[in-house]
Design a protein around this motif. Structure first.
Motif, PDB file in Angstrom:
ATOM      1  N   GLN A  44       0.844  -1.199   0.000  1.00 12.81           N
ATOM      2  CA  GLN A  44       0.000   0.000   0.000  1.00 12.81           C
ATOM      3  C   GLN A  44       0.881   1.251   0.000  1.00 12.81           C
ATOM      4  O   GLN A  44       1.844   1.333   0.759  1.00 12.81           O
ATOM      5  CB  GLN A  44      -0.915   0.019   1.229  1.00 12.81           C
ATOM      6  CG  GLN A  44      -1.887   1.203   1.182  1.00 12.81           C
ATOM      7  CD  GLN A  44      -2.877   1.220   2.333  1.00 12.81           C
ATOM      8  OE1 GLN A  44      -2.559   0.798   3.439  1.00 12.81           O
ATOM      9  NE2 GLN A  44      -4.071   1.729   2.064  1.00 12.81           N
ATOM     10  N   GLU A  58       3.736   0.036   2.492  1.00 17.14           N
ATOM     11  CA  GLU A  58       3.655  -0.924   3.591  1.00 17.14           C
ATOM     12  C   GLU A  58       3.318  -2.291   3.024  1.00 17.14           C
ATOM     13  O   GLU A  58       2.411  -2.422   2.198  1.00 17.14           O
ATOM     14  CB  GLU A  58       2.597  -0.509   4.624  1.00 17.14           C
ATOM     15  CG  GLU A  58       2.466  -1.551   5.750  1.00 17.14           C
ATOM     16  CD  GLU A  58       1.526  -1.157   6.887  1.00 17.14           C
ATOM     17  OE1 GLU A  58       0.907  -0.077   6.826  1.00 17.14           O
ATOM     18  OE2 GLU A  58       1.416  -1.964   7.834  1.00 17.14           O
ATOM     19  N   LEU A  60       1.684  -5.792   3.310  1.00 13.96           N
ATOM     20  CA  LEU A  60       0.577  -6.380   4.058  1.00 13.96           C
ATOM     21  C   LEU A  60       0.288  -7.771   3.493  1.00 13.96           C
ATOM     22  O   LEU A  60       0.122  -7.934   2.285  1.00 13.96           O
ATOM     23  CB  LEU A  60      -0.656  -5.484   3.963  1.00 13.96           C
ATOM     24  CG  LEU A  60      -0.503  -4.112   4.653  1.00 13.96           C
ATOM     25  CD1 LEU A  60      -1.446  -3.083   4.047  1.00 13.96           C
ATOM     26  CD2 LEU A  60      -0.725  -4.250   6.158  1.00 13.96           C
ATOM     27  N   ARG A  62      -1.495 -11.346   2.574  1.00 16.12           N
ATOM     28  CA  ARG A  62      -2.793 -11.910   2.208  1.00 16.12           C
ATOM     29  C   ARG A  62      -2.626 -13.414   2.072  1.00 16.12           C
ATOM     30  O   ARG A  62      -1.577 -13.885   1.669  1.00 16.12           O
ATOM     31  CB  ARG A  62      -3.286 -11.364   0.852  1.00 16.12           C
ATOM     32  CG  ARG A  62      -3.547  -9.875   0.823  1.00 16.12           C
ATOM     33  CD  ARG A  62      -4.784  -9.516   1.621  1.00 16.12           C
ATOM     34  NE  ARG A  62      -5.060  -8.088   1.639  1.00 16.12           N
ATOM     35  CZ  ARG A  62      -4.572  -7.242   2.532  1.00 16.12           C
ATOM     36  NH1 ARG A  62      -3.741  -7.668   3.465  1.00 16.12           N
ATOM     37  NH2 ARG A  62      -4.880  -5.964   2.507  1.00 16.12           N
ATOM     38  N   SER A  72      -8.078 -11.870   4.364  1.00 16.47           N
ATOM     39  CA  SER A  72      -7.352 -10.740   4.944  1.00 16.47           C
ATOM     40  C   SER A  72      -6.749 -11.138   6.292  1.00 16.47           C
ATOM     41  O   SER A  72      -7.228 -12.051   6.959  1.00 16.47           O
ATOM     42  CB  SER A  72      -8.266  -9.536   5.075  1.00 16.47           C
ATOM     43  OG  SER A  72      -9.295  -9.851   5.970  1.00 16.47           O
ATOM     44  N   ASN A 117       5.388  -5.271   9.032  1.00 16.98           N
ATOM     45  CA  ASN A 117       4.852  -5.439  10.380  1.00 16.98           C
ATOM     46  C   ASN A 117       5.556  -6.568  11.122  1.00 16.98           C
ATOM     47  O   ASN A 117       5.759  -7.646  10.569  1.00 16.98           O
ATOM     48  CB  ASN A 117       3.348  -5.752  10.310  1.00 16.98           C
ATOM     49  CG  ASN A 117       2.561  -4.576   9.777  1.00 16.98           C
ATOM     50  OD1 ASN A 117       2.314  -3.611  10.473  1.00 16.98           O
ATOM     51  ND2 ASN A 117       2.193  -4.650   8.495  1.00 16.98           N
ATOM     52  N   ASP A 179       3.382   1.486  15.445  1.00 13.79           N
ATOM     53  CA  ASP A 179       2.134   1.317  14.694  1.00 13.79           C
ATOM     54  C   ASP A 179       0.921   1.538  15.595  1.00 13.79           C
ATOM     55  O   ASP A 179       1.025   1.431  16.813  1.00 13.79           O
ATOM     56  CB  ASP A 179       2.112  -0.114  14.136  1.00 13.79           C
ATOM     57  CG  ASP A 179       1.190  -0.268  12.945  1.00 13.79           C
ATOM     58  OD1 ASP A 179       0.538   0.717  12.551  1.00 13.79           O
ATOM     59  OD2 ASP A 179       1.134  -1.387  12.406  1.00 13.79           O
ATOM     60  N   GLU A 236      -2.735   7.060   9.287  1.00 19.73           N
ATOM     61  CA  GLU A 236      -3.257   5.827   8.690  1.00 19.73           C
ATOM     62  C   GLU A 236      -4.736   5.972   8.359  1.00 19.73           C
ATOM     63  O   GLU A 236      -5.467   6.656   9.074  1.00 19.73           O
ATOM     64  CB  GLU A 236      -3.182   4.681   9.701  1.00 19.73           C
ATOM     65  CG  GLU A 236      -1.835   4.284  10.163  1.00 19.73           C
ATOM     66  CD  GLU A 236      -1.937   2.958  10.917  1.00 19.73           C
ATOM     67  OE1 GLU A 236      -2.600   2.932  11.968  1.00 19.73           O
ATOM     68  OE2 GLU A 236      -1.370   1.979  10.431  1.00 19.73           O
ATOM     69  N   PRO A 263      -4.091  -1.518  -0.685  1.00 17.65           N
ATOM     70  CA  PRO A 263      -2.996  -2.475  -0.862  1.00 17.65           C
ATOM     71  C   PRO A 263      -3.196  -3.268  -2.152  1.00 17.65           C
ATOM     72  O   PRO A 263      -4.322  -3.648  -2.472  1.00 17.65           O
ATOM     73  CB  PRO A 263      -3.131  -3.389   0.367  1.00 17.65           C
ATOM     74  CG  PRO A 263      -3.907  -2.603   1.371  1.00 17.65           C
ATOM     75  CD  PRO A 263      -4.834  -1.740   0.566  1.00 17.65           C
TER      76      PRO A 263
END
Ligand code: C2E
Ligand code: CA
Ligand code: CA
Ligand code: CA
Length: 282
Positions: A44, A58, A60, A62, A72, A117, A179, A236, A263
């Protein structure tokens, strides 16, 4: 068991059983998912608020489950954290991102930062720093372009071990972001103690920043305090133009949210490249 509430008793029992069943089923599914490499990384965009250019992304995760995917992270990260499988998933994500960064670097398309993350379990994983060091030899990328996002909840247990890992990550040249800032309870305490570069203001502040005077003041105060401490602020969940304007007025440094882009898998990256003049690493 008591007879008077027979139905109730049976329902309760079934619920308990199905909860346990679902959990065991889920972690078994996750295990297959890891073995069969069913996970994918989406990216994203994160925008430089002042210059309005793409600054970073970022990563993320899946889950491309063969029947139910893409799933998700909200639907499997909690279970994966509970079972400890999160560590394997994260290691996979990190390697995938490093590999991708190497490709971007070769094509001179590397964003300024790529954020990843890291969960509480990932942070206290023994040898996490060594694991990353090995990956850096395998994929020769600039660690300064990788940012690890950690949450306050990740700091609650084993604070000493976690702090040591964070300082080691900094020594290795990685960047750190706090975060979901504002969703924990002693946020301000941590700002001084953590070797972080950025904070990510949680979406809950952003929702009302342009409507509620009190929220606006709160966000303004957090941004000013962060700047005084030498930290940059990422907002965010920016979804509207008026949120974007309000945040820009409050001197927020970076923005992320559906307003700029959802994303996306790497395939769609070209779309971003044409949409945003690209901020190349100098
Ligand atoms: P997060 O780190 O707070 O990530 C931001 C989440 O907000 C993402 O959800 C993103 O898709 C969503 N989002 C971004 N912009 C907007 C917006 O404008 N509006 C709304 N409503 N949502 C927006 P996602 O991808 O479902 O990830 C959920 C959470 O799962 C992440 O929250 C993160 O805590 C966790 N997660 C994702 N990937 C990983 C990973 O590789 N490792 C670990 N440990 N956790 C991960
Ligand atoms: Ca994050
Ligand atoms: Ca967040
Ligand atoms: Ca979150």
């Amino acid at each position: 068991a008591k007879r008077n509430g027979k139905d109730q008793c049976v329902i309760y029992h079934e619920e308990m059983e199905s909860y346990a069943y679902n959990y065991i089923d889920k972690i078994q599914q996750i295990r297959y998912g890891i073995e069969n490499q069913e996970f994918r990384v989406y990216y994203q965009p994160i925008i430089d608020a002042e210059k309005t250019i793409l600054s970073g992304v970022e990563a993320l995760v899946r889950w491309y489950h063969p029947y139910d995917g893409p799933i998700s992270p909200g639907q499997f990260i909690p279970e994966a954290e509970q079972s400890g499988q999160i560590v394997q998933i994260e290691k996979w994500v990190v390697e995938e991102v490093f590999q991708q960064c190497q490709k971007w670097t070769e094509k001179e398309e590397m964003p300024t930062y790529v954020s990843i993350n890291l969960s509480a379990k990932g942070l206290i994983e023994k040898n996490i720093n060594q694991f990353l060091e090995n990956l850096l030899s395998k994929y020769p990328i600039d660690p300064g372009s990788i940012e690890f996002e950690i949450t306050e909840t990740a700091l609650l247990d084993q604070i000493d071990q976690t702090l040591k890992t964070l300082h080691d990550l900094k020594k290795q040249g990685f960047r750190l972001a706090l975060d979901d800032f504002g969703t924990g309870y002693s946020s301000l305490n941590y700002l001084n103690r953590l070797p972080i570069d950025r904070i990510k203001l949680d979406k809950c502040f952003i929702n009302t920043v342009e409507e509620q005077e009190k929220d606006r003041m709160m966000v303004e105060a957090i941004i000013q305090l962060s700047h005084k401490m030498g930290l940059k602020v990422v907002a965010e969940g920016v979804e509207t133009e008026s949120q974007q304007k309000a945040l820009k007025n409050l001197k927020c440094d970076f923005m992320q949210g559906y307003y700029y882009g959802k994303p996306q898998p790497f395939n769609n990256w070209e779309t971003y490249l044409t949409q945003w003049s690209f901020c190349l690493q100098s």
